[in-house]
Design a protein around this motif. Sequence first.
Motif, mmCIF file in Angstrom:
data_model
loop_
_atom_site.group_PDB
_atom_site.id
_atom_site.type_symbol
_atom_site.label_atom_id
_atom_site.label_comp_id
_atom_site.label_asym_id
_atom_site.label_seq_id
_atom_site.Cartn_x
_atom_site.Cartn_y
_atom_site.Cartn_z
ATOM 1 N N VAL A 1 0.821 -1.256 0.059
ATOM 2 C CA VAL A 1 0.013 -0.199 -0.279
ATOM 3 C C VAL A 1 0.807 1.358 0.060
ATOM 4 C CG1 VAL A 1 -1.656 1.289 1.257
ATOM 5 C CG2 VAL A 1 -2.090 -0.999 1.017
ATOM 6 N N LEU A 2 2.016 1.503 0.639
ATOM 7 C CA LEU A 2 2.849 2.375 0.828
ATOM 8 C C LEU A 2 3.455 2.685 -0.474
ATOM 9 C CD1 LEU A 2 4.650 1.960 4.300
ATOM 10 C CD2 LEU A 2 2.895 3.650 3.550
ATOM 11 N N ILE A 3 3.897 1.698 -1.024
ATOM 12 C CA ILE A 3 4.511 1.662 -2.319
ATOM 13 C C ILE A 3 3.327 2.386 -3.505
ATOM 14 C CG2 ILE A 3 5.631 0.453 -4.261
ATOM 15 C CD1 ILE A 3 6.853 -1.300 -2.253
ATOM 16 N N GLY A 4 2.331 1.552 -3.514
ATOM 17 C CA GLY A 4 1.090 1.987 -4.165
ATOM 18 C C GLY A 4 0.933 3.638 -4.214
ATOM 19 N N THR A 5 0.830 4.012 -2.980
ATOM 20 C CA THR A 5 0.448 5.524 -2.490
ATOM 21 C C THR A 5 1.607 6.262 -2.936
ATOM 22 O OG1 THR A 5 -0.634 4.827 -0.660
ATOM 23 C CG2 THR A 5 -0.014 6.912 -0.611
ATOM 24 N N GLU A 6 2.887 6.005 -3.067
ATOM 25 C CA GLU A 6 3.955 6.757 -3.302
ATOM 26 C C GLU A 6 3.992 7.042 -4.875
ATOM 27 O OE1 GLU A 6 7.996 7.030 -1.440
ATOM 28 O OE2 GLU A 6 7.172 5.689 -0.176
ATOM 29 N N LEU A 7 3.721 5.859 -5.507
ATOM 30 C CA LEU A 7 3.715 5.831 -7.232
ATOM 31 C C LEU A 7 2.494 6.728 -7.476
ATOM 32 C CD1 LEU A 7 4.152 2.116 -7.727
ATOM 33 C CD2 LEU A 7 5.540 3.854 -8.666
ATOM 34 N N LEU A 8 1.395 6.760 -6.831
ATOM 35 C CA LEU A 8 0.086 7.563 -7.330
ATOM 36 C C LEU A 8 0.626 8.808 -7.251
ATOM 37 C CD1 LEU A 8 -2.441 7.771 -8.686
ATOM 38 C CD2 LEU A 8 -3.461 7.700 -6.543
ATOM 39 N N GLY A 9 1.182 9.242 -5.866
ATOM 40 C CA GLY A 9 1.619 10.677 -5.423
ATOM 41 C C GLY A 9 2.575 11.087 -6.587
ATOM 42 N N LYS A 10 3.699 10.194 -7.057
ATOM 43 C CA LYS A 10 4.664 10.805 -8.129
ATOM 44 C C LYS A 10 3.907 11.093 -9.371
ATOM 45 C CE LYS A 10 8.952 9.616 -10.016
ATOM 46 N NZ LYS A 10 10.359 8.654 -9.968
ATOM 47 N N THR B 1 -5.578 10.740 -2.043
ATOM 48 C CA THR B 1 -6.612 10.702 -0.658
ATOM 49 C C THR B 1 -7.872 9.965 -1.178
ATOM 50 O OG1 THR B 1 -5.708 12.609 0.290
ATOM 51 C CG2 THR B 1 -7.879 11.679 1.054
ATOM 52 N N ALA B 2 -8.413 10.367 -2.267
ATOM 53 C CA ALA B 2 -9.463 9.610 -3.096
ATOM 54 C C ALA B 2 -9.259 8.270 -3.742
ATOM 55 C CB ALA B 2 -9.872 10.481 -4.220
ATOM 56 N N ALA B 3 -7.912 8.065 -3.868
ATOM 57 C CA ALA B 3 -7.815 6.708 -4.362
ATOM 58 C C ALA B 3 -7.233 5.616 -3.382
ATOM 59 C CB ALA B 3 -6.431 6.814 -5.418
ATOM 60 N N ALA B 4 -7.407 6.238 -2.146
ATOM 61 C CA ALA B 4 -6.830 5.124 -0.978
ATOM 62 C C ALA B 4 -7.477 4.008 -1.019
ATOM 63 C CB ALA B 4 -6.967 5.859 0.279
ATOM 64 N N GLN B 5 -8.788 3.643 -1.021
ATOM 65 C CA GLN B 5 -9.427 2.395 -1.194
ATOM 66 C C GLN B 5 -9.068 1.652 -2.575
ATOM 67 O OE1 GLN B 5 -10.997 0.950 1.151
ATOM 68 N NE2 GLN B 5 -11.034 -0.984 0.129
ATOM 69 N N PHE B 6 -8.833 2.253 -3.357
ATOM 70 C CA PHE B 6 -8.743 1.591 -4.752
ATOM 71 C C PHE B 6 -7.124 1.022 -4.504
ATOM 72 C CE2 PHE B 6 -6.066 1.719 -8.581
ATOM 73 C CZ PHE B 6 -6.847 0.938 -9.436
ATOM 74 N N ILE B 7 -6.210 1.779 -3.901
ATOM 75 C CA ILE B 7 -4.706 1.470 -3.833
ATOM 76 C C ILE B 7 -4.951 -0.150 -2.904
ATOM 77 C CG2 ILE B 7 -2.565 1.908 -2.645
ATOM 78 C CD1 ILE B 7 -3.071 4.898 -3.750
ATOM 79 N N ARG B 8 -5.528 0.213 -1.667
ATOM 80 C CA ARG B 8 -5.645 -1.009 -0.875
ATOM 81 C C ARG B 8 -6.121 -2.204 -1.682
ATOM 82 N NH1 ARG B 8 -4.402 -1.716 3.841
ATOM 83 N NH2 ARG B 8 -4.069 0.407 4.210
#
Length: 155
Positions: free
Chosen positions: A101-110, A120-127
């Motif tokens: 989840v951390l990797i996916g969140t950082e990727l989306l942030g980049k 923030t909106a994509a948090a559930q999608f990432i999980r």
Amino acid sequence: MSRREQIKMTPDEVRAYLETGRVANVATIGPKGRPHIVPVFYIMDGDGIATWTYGTSQKVANLRRLAEATVLVESGVAYEELQGVSMECDVEIVEDTEQIVLIGTELLGKMSPGNTEVVTAAAQFIRTQAEKRVGLVFRPTKVVSWDHRKLGGTY
């Protein structure tokens, strides 16, 4: 006379170059011994990079057999613009969902710089995606770099 030393990047230049990149080409060894090369979006992880991918992908199957890869990040069109970093890496396959989840969140942030609402909106999608994915952490054992801009347009 070799101009290799003139175009080589310093460790700080390598890191800065990798930080600005988005796509790395990752080469693993396929089941028949041939290279399998795929592009991946990536984030920095120490001196190396990290990404996520589906756990059933060919690259993951290859890395489960041999946890080694060569990674290439490159740019430029004309000879005098060519820049790149090639890294031979040991690869860690991350199976912990929270780390994925951390990797996916950082990727989306980049991919969405300065747009925290998207992340923030994509948090559930990432999980949800993290449950189907693994993280891949590429730790360099050898780094080769080049920056032809250092030649000042000469050959």
